[in-house]
Each structure stands twice: as structure tokens, then as C-alpha cells.
Design a protein around this motif. Structure first.
Motif: not given
Length: 146
Positions: A84-91
Motif C-alpha cells: 500500500x505504501x508502494x503506491x505513492x512511495x518507491x518500493x
């Protein structure tokens, strides 16, 4: 034919050999029955314990399986949070955030756990030992203050 007890002219009962034999036989019979009852009670307790241990073992096995599935579930939960965090941050950043969070929770739980262990160790029943010492002193003094 003599009866179990023969009356004398004074009206008192006189024990005959037949009375003593039947009393001895009765005592032996009572002892055998008591022994048999005790043996059966021990056997019943063993059977009951075997059933309880089997149920306990099965229950513990199922609880172990539940804990294993829970561990996998928690792992997938953190993977979902990272995704979910990777949707707006780099993986890499989302994985780093989740990893730091896990290490922070681990450190806090470890710190609290160490403090609890230090408070509880050594596991000596201090209050019971103090009471035993007081009781020993009271017995030695026979209730007199020294």
C-alpha cells in the motif's frame, strides 16, 4: 449346635472359636474389598488422566497450528502495508518504513520484557521465606520474646 455367642448363667456373652473365626473372616473380607476399591479407583484415575492428556495434546497441537497460521497472516499483513505504501512511495522506501516499524516494535517489546524478567528474578518466594523464618524463630523461642 452352638450359635455364634453362647449365653452364660449371668447373661453375658462368651466368645467362642466360631465367633473369632467369623470375625477374622469378616475383617479379611473388608480388607480385601477396601483393597479392591482402592485398586479400581486408581485404575479409574489412570483412565481419566489418559483421556485428559490426549485431549490436552490434541488441543496444544491445534493451538500450535493456529499460531503458525497467525505468524504467516501477520507477515502478509505487513507485506500488504508495504504494498500500500508502494503506491505513492518507491518500493524500497515502503519496505524500509515497514522494516523500521517492525524493529521499533521489537525493541520496545524486548526492553519491556527484560525489565519484567529482571523484576521477577531470581524466582525466589521471598515473602514465604520470611514467614518461614518468623515461624522458626517463634518455635525456637517457644512463644517467649527474646
Amino acid at each position: 449346635m452352638p450359635t455364634q455367642e453362647t449365653e452364660v448363667s449371668l447373661g453375658t456373652a462368651v466368645h467362642t472359636q466360631e465367633t473369632e473365626v467369623s470375625l477374622g473372616t469378616a475383617a479379611k473380607s473388608v480388607a480385601e474389598h477396601a483393597s479392591s476399591i482402592a485398586r479400581l479407583e486408581v485404575e479409574l484415575a489412570q483412565i481419566e488422566l489418559k483421556k485428559k492428556v490426549a485431549a490436552l495434546g490434541l488441543g496444544l497441537g491445534l493451538l500450535g497450528g493456529a499460531v503458525l497460521v497467525l505468524v504467516y497472516g501477520v507477515g502478509f499483513l505487513f507485506a500488504t502495508i508495504a504494498a500500500a505504501l508502494a503506491t505513492f512511495l518507491p518500493v524500497w522506501a515502503s519496505l524500509l518504513i515497514v522494516t523500521v516499524f517492525l524493529f521499533l516494535v521489537t525493541a520496545i517489546l524486548g526492553f519491556i520484557g527484560v525489565k519484567k524478567v529482571q523484576r521477577g528474578s531470581p524466582p525466589v518466594p521471598e515473602q514465604a521465606i520470611d514467614e518461614a523464618k518468623l515461624t522458626t524463630q517463634a518455635l525456637k523461642s517457644n512463644g517467649h520474646n527474646q
